[in-house]
Scaffold this active site. Structure first.
Site, short mmCIF file in Angstrom:
data_model
loop_
_atom_site.label_atom_id
_atom_site.label_comp_id
_atom_site.label_asym_id
_atom_site.label_seq_id
_atom_site.Cartn_x
_atom_site.Cartn_y
_atom_site.Cartn_z
N LEU A 130 33.43 51.44 32.57
CA LEU A 130 34.64 50.91 33.33
C LEU A 130 34.41 51.24 34.71
O LEU A 130 33.73 52.06 35.12
CB LEU A 130 35.73 51.86 32.70
N ASP A 131 35.26 50.52 35.66
CA ASP A 131 35.44 50.89 36.84
C ASP A 131 35.69 52.05 37.26
O ASP A 131 36.43 52.80 36.43
CB ASP A 131 36.18 49.73 37.59
#
Length: 299
Positions: A130-131
Site C-alpha cells: 500500500l502507498d
C-alpha cells in the site's frame, strides 16, 4: 506443510511437488539446502512412490533473510495468520517497504521483528503493498512457496481486493468500470498518469455506498494492480480522493492524507483452499472525516 495424496495426484514425490506448483529453485533447495520430505512419518527422497491416502509432510529449508531489511520493533495489527500467510492492518503514514537500504521504519521492518520474536522464518515476502498514506490490509507470505502460489492468483477472482475512498461530489453513474491505461508521468517518476500510448491496461470497478450532502463514500475493486491505480483513476474522471494532494493539486484541511483504505480481502487460500474474507475497520481519521462530511451543508 502437509498434504494427503488423493486419486488424481502424481505418484512420485517429485512429480507431486511439481503438480502442486513447487518451483525448480524450491525443489533444488529442498534437495540440497536442508529441506526434508516425510511420507507417513518416514523421510523419503524425490523418487519415492506415493499411493492414495499417504500423508506427505514437506519441511522447507531455512531461508536466509535479507540484511537490507532491518528488524524494528513496533505494533503489528494482525488480522489473519497461519503457517503460510500473515495479513496485517497497516496504519496510514508508514511505507510498506524501504525505498532504499535501511530507509527508516516500514511495515516490512516491523513484520520482520514480529516474525523473529515468534522464532519463525523472517525472510520478507510482500504479496501486496500500500502507498505510505493509504491504510488497510496487506498480505505477507511466510515462505517463498506460499509467495509463489499467491502471486499466481493475485489478479484473479481468487484474490479480490476492495477499498473504501471518500470523494467530494457525487459520481454519475453511481457505479461502473474505469478502464484507462496508466503509465509513468514523464515529468515526475513517482507520479502516474493516464497514458493511451504507452500505459498498461488498468481497470477499477467502483460503486457508491453512501451519499453525504457534498461528498460520497465509494467502494472500489481492483481488477489490475498498477501503482496509484485508484488515485489516478478517480482523479482522471474528475473525482480525486479527498486529501490526495498529489492528484487533486490541493491540500485538504479535513484530513492529512488521501482518504483511501483497503478494507476487505477475499482470498481463496492457496494451500487449504478455504475462502478467507478478511476486513479492517475504517481508521480513526476516516471515521472523523465521515462525521465531518455528514455534517456539511449544501449551498
Amino acid at each position: 506443510m502437509k498434504f494427503v495424496i488423493n486419486d488424481n495426484d502424481k505418484r512420485t514425490v517429485r512429480r507431486f511437488l511439481v503438480q502442486h506448483k513447487f518451483s525448480s529453485s524450491q525443489l533444488h533447495n529442498l534437495k540440497n539446502k536442508g529441506g526434508q520430505i516425510f511420507v507417513n512419518h518416514r523421510q523419503r527422497h524425490f523418487n519415492f512412490g506415493l499411493k492414495t491416502g499417504d500423508e506427505v509432510l514437506v519441511v522447507l529449508s531455512n531461508e536466509k533473510p535479507s540484511d537490507l531489511i532491518e528488524p524494528m520493533r513496533g505494533p503489528v495489527d494482525v488480522i489473519f495468520e497461519d503457517d503460510y500467510l500473515l495479513v496485517i492492518n497497516k496504519p496510514p503514514g508508514i511505507a510498506s517497504l524501504p525505498a532504499k537500504a535501511r530507509d527508516g521504519k516500514t511495515m516490512a521492518n516491523l513484520v520482520k521483528a514480529y516474525l523473529i520474536a515468534k522464532n519463525e522464518n523472517s525472510s520478507i515476502h510482500l504479496v501486496t503493498r500500500l502507498d505510505r498514506d493509504t491504510s488497510g490490509l496487506m498480505v505477507f507470505a511466510k515462505t517463498s512457496y506460499a509467495h509463489s502460489l499467491l502471486d499466481q492468483i493475485l489478479h484473479t477472482e481468487d484474490f479480490q481486493k476492495f477499498y473504501l475512498a471518500m470523494i467530494d461530489g457525487q459520481i454519475n453513474p453511481k457505479q461502473g468500470l474505469i478502464d484507462l491505461p496508466i503509465g509513468i508521468d514523464p515529468q515526475a517518476f513517482y507520479r502516474r498518469v493516464i497514458d493511451y500510448k504507452n500505459g498498461k491496461e488498468s481497470k477499477t470497478l467502483y460503486k457508491t455506498v453512501a451519499h453525504y450532502p457534498k461528498a460520497s463514500l465509494l467502494e472500489l475493486k481492483l481488477l489490475t494492480g498498477r501503482t496509484h491505480q485508484i488515485r489516478v483513476h478517480l482523479s482522471a474522471i474528475g473525482y480525486p480522493i479527498i486529501g490526495d494532494d498529489m492528484y487533486s493539486g490541493k491540500k485538504d484541511q479535513r484530513i492529512s492524507r488521501q482518504a483511501l483504505h483497503c478494507y476487505n480481502l477475499r482470498i481463496v487460500h492457496p494451500v487449504t483452499k478455504e475462502l478467507l474474507n478478511l476486513k479492517a475497520p475504517l481508521p480513526k481519521d476516516m471515521v472523523i472525516l465521515k462525521g465531518v462530511l455528514r455534517g456539511e451543508r449544501n449551498g
